[in-house]
Design a protein around this motif. Structure first.
Motif, short mmCIF file in Angstrom:
data_model
loop_
_atom_site.label_atom_id
_atom_site.label_comp_id
_atom_site.label_asym_id
_atom_site.label_seq_id
_atom_site.Cartn_x
_atom_site.Cartn_y
_atom_site.Cartn_z
N LEU A 210 0.84 -1.20 0.00
CA LEU A 210 0.00 0.00 0.00
C LEU A 210 0.87 1.25 0.00
CD1 LEU A 210 -2.68 1.49 0.21
CD2 LEU A 210 -2.66 1.06 2.68
N ASN A 211 1.93 1.23 0.76
CA ASN A 211 2.87 2.36 0.78
C ASN A 211 3.50 2.56 -0.59
OD1 ASN A 211 4.12 4.32 2.65
ND2 ASN A 211 6.04 3.29 2.13
N ALA A 212 3.91 1.45 -1.22
CA ALA A 212 4.53 1.52 -2.54
C ALA A 212 3.53 2.00 -3.60
CB ALA A 212 5.09 0.16 -2.93
N LEU A 228 -5.61 8.04 -1.37
CA LEU A 228 -6.96 7.53 -1.60
C LEU A 228 -6.98 6.51 -2.73
CD1 LEU A 228 -9.03 10.82 -1.27
CD2 LEU A 228 -9.34 8.77 0.14
N LEU A 229 -6.35 6.84 -3.83
CA LEU A 229 -6.33 5.95 -4.98
C LEU A 229 -5.63 4.64 -4.64
CD1 LEU A 229 -6.95 5.46 -7.96
CD2 LEU A 229 -4.81 6.63 -8.53
N ALA A 230 -4.51 4.71 -3.95
CA ALA A 230 -3.78 3.49 -3.58
C ALA A 230 -4.62 2.58 -2.70
CB ALA A 230 -2.48 3.87 -2.86
N ALA A 231 -5.30 3.16 -1.70
CA ALA A 231 -6.12 2.35 -0.80
C ALA A 231 -7.30 1.72 -1.54
CB ALA A 231 -6.61 3.20 0.36
N LEU A 232 -7.91 2.47 -2.44
CA LEU A 232 -9.03 1.93 -3.22
C LEU A 232 -8.56 0.81 -4.14
CD1 LEU A 232 -10.95 5.19 -4.20
CD2 LEU A 232 -11.80 3.35 -2.73
N VAL A 233 -7.47 1.04 -4.85
CA VAL A 233 -6.98 0.03 -5.79
C VAL A 233 -6.62 -1.26 -5.08
CG1 VAL A 233 -5.03 -0.55 -7.31
CG2 VAL A 233 -6.22 1.64 -7.58
N LEU A 234 -5.87 -1.17 -3.98
CA LEU A 234 -5.47 -2.39 -3.28
C LEU A 234 -6.68 -3.09 -2.66
CD1 LEU A 234 -2.94 -4.05 -2.55
CD2 LEU A 234 -2.93 -2.89 -0.33
N GLY A 235 -7.61 -2.32 -2.08
CA GLY A 235 -8.77 -2.93 -1.46
C GLY A 235 -9.67 -3.62 -2.47
#
Length: 276
Positions: A210-212, A228-235
């Motif tokens: 998520l950090n990456a 926001l985008l990173a958290a949405l994409v990974l989730g």
């Protein structure tokens, strides 16, 4: 479903990264280094994982984002992070830092107490225990895992937005709190995200990934939008991967495929995001 204008802004960040393929300099732990590199690639950016103190200044200077991770820390890696952060500040390169283990090690606590005000990370990521500890709030730590009694929920999200938002605004940063529900604030805006699946906690390094991912999106958007985008994409990718996996082994493989193949429509239709 997200507001159309807001969704368009986030998806533009994602598309810009795929077209521009920025270089992301990651200094991370050996437990997750390969997965972080592959997650950066899946997002559309390019990873470089240099950590030798004598070369990191050169590497950081040519990168578009610096991505740091305190997991499994060593003397040389701490020195490399300091050198890279100084270079990033000199060249106005945005930085993301993952607070792995910050609540269970005085070495990491002391390092961060000096590092954050000195270099001003654009995004500070951690679980709730690591974030609270770094913000100087009692967190009852007993290891690298989050204290389950302090997880951010729908019920306490508004209180956390006020508490953590003040700290984020004072330090001019974005806090990305990972957990069963992810929480993101810059002190002006706060969001609670409810995407993801328990299986994300059954493989090592998803927090590091998520950090990456956040670092991968940062060259094309504000720190808040990148987080926001990173958290949405990974989730969302985790949800899709879990639906076709038999266990953590197949889930691990499928997760990268889903991040890579995720459609804009998947993000728009499946996003569970609430503005506080």
């Amino acid at each position: 479903m997200m507001n159309h204008k807001f969704a368009t802004e986030l998806l533009k960040v994602r598309q810009t990264i795929k077209e521009s393929r920025p270089l992301i300099h990651c200094i991370t732990n050996p437990i997750s280094i390969n997965d972080c590199a592959n997650m950066v690639l899946a997002a559309g950016s390019r990873p470089i994982m240099a950590e030798h103190p004598e070369e990191v200044a050169e590497i950081t200077a040519i990168a578009q984002t610096l991505c740091l991770n305190l997991g499994s820390i060593t003397r040389d890696r701490l020195a490399a992070m300091e050198i890279s952060a100084a270079t990033a500040k000199e060249h106005n390169i945005s930085m993301v830092v993952d607070l792995v283990g910050a609540a269970c090690s005085s070495l990491r606590e002391k390092f961060l107490a000096d590092f954050i005000p000195k270099y001003g990370p654009a995004v500070i990521k951690g679980n709730i225990t690591e974030i609270l500890n770094t913000c100087g709030i009692d967190c009852h730590s007993s290891g690298v895992e989050a204290n389950s009694e302090q997880l951010i929920t729908r019920e306490n999200a508004a209180e956390m937005a006020e508490l953590l938002g003040k700290w984020a605004k004072a330090h001019e940063t974005v806090l990305l709190v990972s957990g069963p529900r992810d929480f993101i604030t810059d002190g002006e805006e706060s969001y609670l995200l409810s995407n993801g699946v328990p299986m994300l906690g059954n493989i090592t390094g998803t927090g590091c990934m998520l950090n990456a991912l956040t670092a991968s999106y940062l060259p094309a958007g504000s720190p808040l939008k990148a987080a926001l985008l990173a958290a949405l994409v990974l989730g969302i990718a985790g949800e899709k991967a879990a639906g076709k996996s038999q266990g953590p082994g197949t889930f691990h493989v499928n997760l990268f495929d889903e991040v890579f193949n995720l459609l804009d429509g998947d993000i728009i239709a499946r996003a569970k995001i609430a503005k506080l």
